[in-house]
Design an enzyme around this catalytic site. Structure first.
Site, mmCIF file in Angstrom:
data_model
loop_
_atom_site.group_PDB
_atom_site.id
_atom_site.type_symbol
_atom_site.label_atom_id
_atom_site.label_comp_id
_atom_site.label_asym_id
_atom_site.label_seq_id
_atom_site.Cartn_x
_atom_site.Cartn_y
_atom_site.Cartn_z
ATOM 1 N N LYS A 1 0.854 -1.200 0.000
ATOM 2 C CA LYS A 1 0.000 0.000 0.000
ATOM 3 C C LYS A 1 0.883 1.240 0.000
ATOM 4 C CE LYS A 1 -3.944 2.022 2.514
ATOM 5 N NZ LYS A 1 -4.851 1.888 3.679
ATOM 6 N N SER B 1 -9.765 1.915 2.664
ATOM 7 C CA SER B 1 -8.872 2.621 1.776
ATOM 8 C C SER B 1 -7.830 1.736 1.093
ATOM 9 C CB SER B 1 -8.159 3.729 2.554
ATOM 10 O OG SER B 1 -7.334 3.174 3.551
ATOM 11 N N SER C 1 -10.021 -0.274 6.927
ATOM 12 C CA SER C 1 -9.418 -0.186 5.595
ATOM 13 C C SER C 1 -8.727 -1.435 5.071
ATOM 14 C CB SER C 1 -8.414 0.959 5.553
ATOM 15 O OG SER C 1 -9.099 2.166 5.326
#
Ligand code: GLN
Length: 484
Positions: free
Chosen positions: A79, A154, A178
Site C-alpha cells: 500500500k 482505503s 481499511s
C-alpha cells in the site's frame, strides 16, 4: 498452471521443490498485470525491473543450497502509505508527489529479510481517508469481480491486486476498517492486528492511535504466514508491544468445537443488506455444524463508534498532516512569501475529503470545543473498549458482517460522506478498542463476494486464524476467482 492465483504457501513449496523459479513466478504476475491492470488500476506504480532482480537473487540463493524463509520469492504489493526506500510514496496524494523515502518501514525491512519480491505500490484513498479508493488523488480502482463497482477502501488497490492475480500477497493499513472492508468487497482475507503487534515505523500516519498495518491474502494460511513475518516488537515504534510472537500457522486446525462465539445484536439490526444477513446466517449454520456455540450478545456502546471515530481520527489527522507544508516533503507551489506558499501548496495538494477531515479535527481540538468533542469522544472510546472486555469474559470470539453491503457502484456514495462513513459501521469499534479482527470470505451475493468478521481479545490472532481457517475449509470459497 495458473501461477498468479496460487496461494503463497503452495508457491513456496513449488519454489523449494524447484518446480517453478522465482523469475517465472514474477514473470507470471507481470503478464497478468499487463493483461488486466488497464481495467483494474490497482497500482500507482509497478516495479518490474527491481522485482525481476529480486527474483533472480532468490533463484541464485536457492541454486546455491541456501535455506529459504517461507515468503522468499513471493510477489507482494505494498500500500502506498508504507515507505519502501528509494521508491516514490504518495499515499495517493498530490501533496506527496515526488516524495522518495530514504528509509524502509520496519515491515518492509522484515520482508526484505524474507526475500519477498515487491511488485509495486498500490492505490488507496488519499492518506487512507475513505472506504472506496475513489478518494485517491490520481484515479479510482475497480473491483475485479465487477468493474463498475468499488474495491472498497482505503486499501482498495491492495485487495484488488490480490483478487485479480496481480500480486500474491499485499500489505494494507487499517484505521477504521481499511483492510477488512476491501477484503470483504474483493473476496480475499484481511487482518487488522491488535494495536501494537505490528510496527508502525515507516507507515505514513493518519490517526496514530488507531492505525495498524496488516496482511491481505488469498487464504487464511497465507495471512498467518505474512503476519509471522511482520509481527513483533520494534524499538523504533514506541507503541509497539514487547510481546513474544507465536508461529501463527500452528493455529491452523479446522476445529472450532466448544468455541463460544457471540453475535452482538447491535450488529445485526437495521441497515444491513438482506443478502449480507443471508451470508451471516449461513456462516452461523456452518460454525454450529462444526460444534461451535453461537449466541446473541450485546455491545451497548458500539452504536457511538461512528461519532467517536469521526472526532478522534480527524483530530489526530489534523495534527499529523500539519507537516505537509511545501517545505519538507513532495509538492511545493511557489509564492512570494512563505505563508502564501503554505496556503497554495495545501489548497492544491490536498483533496476534498482530506480537507474536510483537517477542518473537522481542528474544530474538535479547538479551545472551548475540546471538552465537548474530543475529550467526550475519548470517554466513549473507553466505554467501547470495556464493552469488548465484558464480552470476552463470556465469548472466545465475536462474529459480525464485515460491511453492511457488498461492493457498491463507483460514484454511488461520493456525494454523501455520511453514507460512505456508514460503510465502516462494523469495523470502526475494533480500532477504537485496539483489538484484532479478520475478514474472511463467507459467501456470495449474486456475483459479489461477502466477508464476515471475527473479532478477538487483544493478541488472540491465533484464535482468529483458527476460526477463519475452519470456516474457510467448510465454506470452500478460497478457490473462487473473478472472471475479469
Ligand atoms: N473509511 C474509514 C475512514 O475513512 C477508515 C479508513 C481506514 O481504515 N484507513 O476513515
Amino acid at each position: 498452471m495458473d501461477l498468479c492465483f496460487l496461494p503463497a504457501h503452495e508457491l513456496g513449496r513449488l519454489l523449494r521443490e524447484k518446480k517453478v523459479s522465482a523469475v517465472e513466478l514474477a514473470g507470471a504476475v507481470y503478464s497478468r498485470i499487463d493483461a488486466v491492470e488497464s481495467r483494474v488500476k490497482a497500482y500507482l506504480l509497478t516495479l518490474k525491473e527491481e522485482a525481476l532482480n529480486q527474483a533472480r537473487a532468490v533463484d541464485a540463493a536457492l541454486a546455491s543450497g541456501e535455506e529459504l524463509l517461507p515468503l522468499a520469492g513471493i510477489p507482494l504489493a505494498v500500500k502506498d502509505n508504507i515507505c519502501l526506500r528509494g521508491v516514490e510514496t504518495t499515499c495517493a496524494s498530490k501533496i506527496l508527489k515526488g516524495f522518495i523515502p530514504p528509509y524502509d518501514a520496519t515491515v518492509i525491512e522484515r520482508l526484505k529479510e524474507q526475500r519477498v519480491v515487491f511488485t509495486g505500490k498500490t492505490n488507496m484513498d488519499e492518506f487512507a481517508m475513505g472506504s472506496s479508493t475513489e478518494n485517491s488523488g490520481f484515479y479510482p480502482t475497480a473491483n475485479p469481480w465487477d468493474l463498475e463497482r468499488v474495491p472498497g477502501g482505503s486499501s482498495g488497490g491492495s485487495a484488488a491486486a490480490v483478487a485479480a492475480g496481480e500480486a500474491v500477497l499485499a500489505l494494507g493499513s487499517d484505521t477504521g476498517g481499511s483492510i477488512r472492508q476491501p477484503a470483504s468487497f474483493c473476496g480475499v482475507v484481511g487482518l487488522k492486528p491488535t494495536y501494537g503487534l505490528v510496527s508502525r515505523y515507516g507507515l505514513v500516519a493518519f490517526a496514530s492511535s488507531l492505525d495498524q498495518i496488516g496482511p491481505i491474502t488469498r487464504d487464511v494460511r497465507d495471512c498467518a504466514l505474512l503476519l509471522n513475518a511482520i509481527a513483533g516488537h520494534d524499538p523504533r515504534d514506541s507503541t509497539s508491544a514487547p510481546q513474544e510472537v507465536p508461529d501463527y500457522t500452528e493455529f491452523l486446525v479446522p476445529d472450532v468445537r466448544g468455541f463460544r462465539i457471540g453475535i452482538p445484536r447491535e450488529y445485526v439490526g437495521e441497515g444491513i443488506a438482506p443478502e449480507v444477513r443471508a451470508v451471516l446466517n449461513r456462516v452461523v449454520e456452518l460454525l454450529e455444524g462444526m460444534g461451535a456455540e453461537v449466541e446473541e450478545t450485546s455491545l451497548p456502546h458500539v452504536r457511538y463508534s461512528l461519532p467517536a471515530y469521526y472526532l478522534i481520527a480527524p483530530a489526530e489527522a489534523s495534527s499529523n498532516l500539519a507537516r505537509y507544508d511545501g517545505v519538507r516533503y513532495g509538492l511545493r507551489v511557489p509564492a512570494e512569501d512563505v505563508v502564501t506558499m503554505y496556503k497554495r501548496t495545501r489548497s492544491q495538494g490536498f483533496g476534498a475529503e482530506v480537507k474536510r477531515r483537517i477542518m473537522l479535527g481542528t474544530y474538535a481540538l479547538s479551545a472551548g470545543y475540546y471538552d465537548a468533542y474530543y475529550l467526550k469522544a475519548l470517554k466513549v472510546r473507553t466505554l467501547i473498549r470495556r464493552d469488548f472486555d465484558e464480552a470476552f469474559k463470556r465469548f472466545d470470539l465475536i462474529l459480525s458482517p464485515t460491511a453492511p453491503t457488498p461492493a457498491f457502484k463507483i460514484g454511488e456514495k461520493v456525494a454523501d460522506p455520511l453514507a460512505m462513513y456508514l460503510s465502516d459501521i462494523f469495523t470502526l469499534a475494533v480500532n477504537l478498542a485496539g483489538v484484532p479482527a479478520i475478514s474472511v470470505p463467507g459467501g456470495f451475493a449474486g456475483h459479489l463476494p461477502v466477508g464476515v468478521q471475527f473479532i478477538g481479545p487483544p493478541f488472540a490472532e491465533g484464535q482468529l486464524f483458527r476460526a477463519a481457517y475452519a470456516l474457510e475449509q467448510e465454506a470452500g470459497l478460497a478457490a473462487k476467482r473473478p472472471a475479469l
